[in-house]
Design an enzyme around this catalytic site. Structure first.
Site, PDB file in Angstrom:
ATOM      1  N   HIS A  69       0.841  -1.207   0.000  1.00  0.00           N
ATOM      2  CA  HIS A  69       0.000   0.000   0.000  1.00  0.00           C
ATOM      3  C   HIS A  69       0.869   1.248   0.000  1.00  0.00           C
ATOM      4  O   HIS A  69       2.055   1.189   0.324  1.00  0.00           O
ATOM      5  CB  HIS A  69      -0.885   0.005   1.253  1.00  0.00           C
ATOM      6  CG  HIS A  69      -0.086   0.100   2.509  1.00  0.00           C
ATOM      7  ND1 HIS A  69       0.393  -1.016   3.173  1.00  0.00           N
ATOM      8  CD2 HIS A  69       0.381   1.157   3.198  1.00  0.00           C
ATOM      9  CE1 HIS A  69       1.095  -0.638   4.212  1.00  0.00           C
ATOM     10  NE2 HIS A  69       1.116   0.683   4.249  1.00  0.00           N
ATOM     11  N   HIS A 153       5.182   6.593  -1.367  1.00  0.00           N
ATOM     12  CA  HIS A 153       5.971   5.386  -1.639  1.00  0.00           C
ATOM     13  C   HIS A 153       5.195   4.140  -1.234  1.00  0.00           C
ATOM     14  O   HIS A 153       4.198   4.232  -0.511  1.00  0.00           O
ATOM     15  CB  HIS A 153       7.270   5.421  -0.823  1.00  0.00           C
ATOM     16  CG  HIS A 153       7.000   5.294   0.632  1.00  0.00           C
ATOM     17  ND1 HIS A 153       6.602   6.375   1.400  1.00  0.00           N
ATOM     18  CD2 HIS A 153       6.991   4.224   1.472  1.00  0.00           C
ATOM     19  CE1 HIS A 153       6.390   5.960   2.634  1.00  0.00           C
ATOM     20  NE2 HIS A 153       6.602   4.656   2.708  1.00  0.00           N
TER      21      HIS A 153
HETATM   22  P1  2AM Z   1       5.022   3.091   5.360  1.00  0.00           P
HETATM   23  O1  2AM Z   1       3.900   3.930   4.832  1.00  0.00           O
HETATM   24  O2  2AM Z   1       6.362   3.694   5.100  1.00  0.00           O
HETATM   25  O3  2AM Z   1       4.990   1.678   4.843  1.00  0.00           O
HETATM   26  C1  2AM Z   1       1.451   1.047   9.374  1.00  0.00           C
HETATM   27  O4  2AM Z   1       2.511   1.141  10.248  1.00  0.00           O
HETATM   28  C2  2AM Z   1       1.694   1.858   8.119  1.00  0.00           C
HETATM   29  O5  2AM Z   1       1.730   3.251   8.437  1.00  0.00           O
HETATM   30  C3  2AM Z   1       2.978   1.529   7.432  1.00  0.00           C
HETATM   31  O6  2AM Z   1       2.698   1.421   6.069  1.00  0.00           O
HETATM   32  C4  2AM Z   1       3.895   2.673   7.791  1.00  0.00           C
HETATM   33  O7  2AM Z   1       4.916   3.043   6.952  1.00  0.00           O
HETATM   34  C5  2AM Z   1       2.962   3.805   8.051  1.00  0.00           C
HETATM   35  N1  2AM Z   1       3.474   4.638   9.155  1.00  0.00           N
HETATM   36  C6  2AM Z   1       3.811   4.234  10.396  1.00  0.00           C
HETATM   37  N2  2AM Z   1       4.169   5.276  11.168  1.00  0.00           N
HETATM   38  C7  2AM Z   1       4.064   6.378  10.391  1.00  0.00           C
HETATM   39  C8  2AM Z   1       4.296   7.761  10.601  1.00  0.00           C
HETATM   40  N3  2AM Z   1       4.683   8.244  11.787  1.00  0.00           N
HETATM   41  N4  2AM Z   1       4.089   8.592   9.573  1.00  0.00           N
HETATM   42  C9  2AM Z   1       3.691   8.127   8.372  1.00  0.00           C
HETATM   43  N5  2AM Z   1       3.450   6.843   8.111  1.00  0.00           N
HETATM   44  C10 2AM Z   1       3.636   5.967   9.101  1.00  0.00           C
END
Ligand code: 2AM
Length: 222
Positions: A69, A153
């Site tokens: 995702h 991303h």
């Molecule tokens: P990602 O988008 O880089 O993959 C669940 O943890 C999802 O939320 C993951 O897809 C993760 O990273 C994203 N995520 C976790 N913490 C976050 C943050 N503080 N800011 C933005 N995205 C975050």
């Protein structure tokens, strides 16, 4: 009481449809398989791993996690700043459950993460939170001057002990170098596109043909 009034999701984002998830995973695997056999990669291996290893198997090095995702807003069930404001936006409500075509324009690898850059269209940018890049400024100062959507991303894998949100920071670092005029060292023309090296174990493969990925805008409660 509607669910949306009782709690907010872990995050909102575009979720790739199953068929295209397999395709993106295969493309990523092929890239990793090729990358760690390249002489250029071996030459820069000390930038990549602190361990005095002669080789690294990138497919083992990165752990994949869950459904592919592209996160728009991380809400942390409402604890994250701006979570409620985002969930309440009319455009978020209107487009919730709609289908989109994401354009994956590059793959990147760092000692921490492997990911795909998503190049958002004007329509898709309407769902992008205004402060997504600003939030990264403490870690990547130059993110303040990068255009909205730069952080978009898909996380394809993380090294042991690395949080997925690191993938976006790694992408922003590479884009910040490009913005400063650093082209990266062109390493190789691969079948998938041109591979450039940005120092400190950071590799970017600009895809010759962007991968078009069908995705549904939705949320995950987890
Ligand atoms: P990602 O988008 O880089 O993959 C669940 O943890 C999802 O939320 C993951 O897809 C993760 O990273 C994203 N995520 C976790 N913490 C976050 C943050 N503080 N800011 C933005 N995205 C975050």
């Amino acid at each position: 009481v509607p669910l949306e009034e009782t709690s907010l999701p872990l995050f909102f984002g575009w979720f790739l449809l199953p068929g295209i998830q397999d395709k993106v995973r295969c493309t990523s695997m092929d890239f990793l398989k090729t990358l760690d056999t390249l002489e250029a990669f071996k030459k820069h291996l000390p930038d990549f791993t602190v361990e005095a290893e002669k080789e690294v198997d990138l497919e083992q090095y990165f752990q994949a996690n869950g459904a592919l995702h592209c996160t728009t807003k991380f809400c942390d069930y409402g604890k994250a700043e701006g979570a409620k404001e985002y969930a309440d936006k009319p455009i978020v409500k209107e487009l919730y459950g709609s289908a989109f075509e994401l354009s994956l324009s590059a793959l990147f690898v760092t000692p921490r993460t492997v990911g795909a850059r998503v190049s958002l269209s004007e329509d898709q940018l309407t769902l992008w939170p205004a402060d997504a890049e600003k939030e990264a400024v403490p870690l990547v100062p130059a993110a303040a001057t990068l255009p909205a959507g730069s952080r978009a991303h898909i996380t394809l894998g993380c090294a042991e002990g690395v949080e997925p949100q690191q993938t976006g920071f790694d992408l922003l670092e590479i884009l910040a170098l490009q913005q400063e005029g650093q082209e990266g060292e062109l390493v190789e023309e691969m079948e998938l596109g041109s591979l450039a090296y940005y120092g400190k174990g950071r590799w970017l493969l600009s895809l010759r043909e962007p991968v078009s990925a069908q995705a549904c805008f939705s949320s995950l409660y987890g």
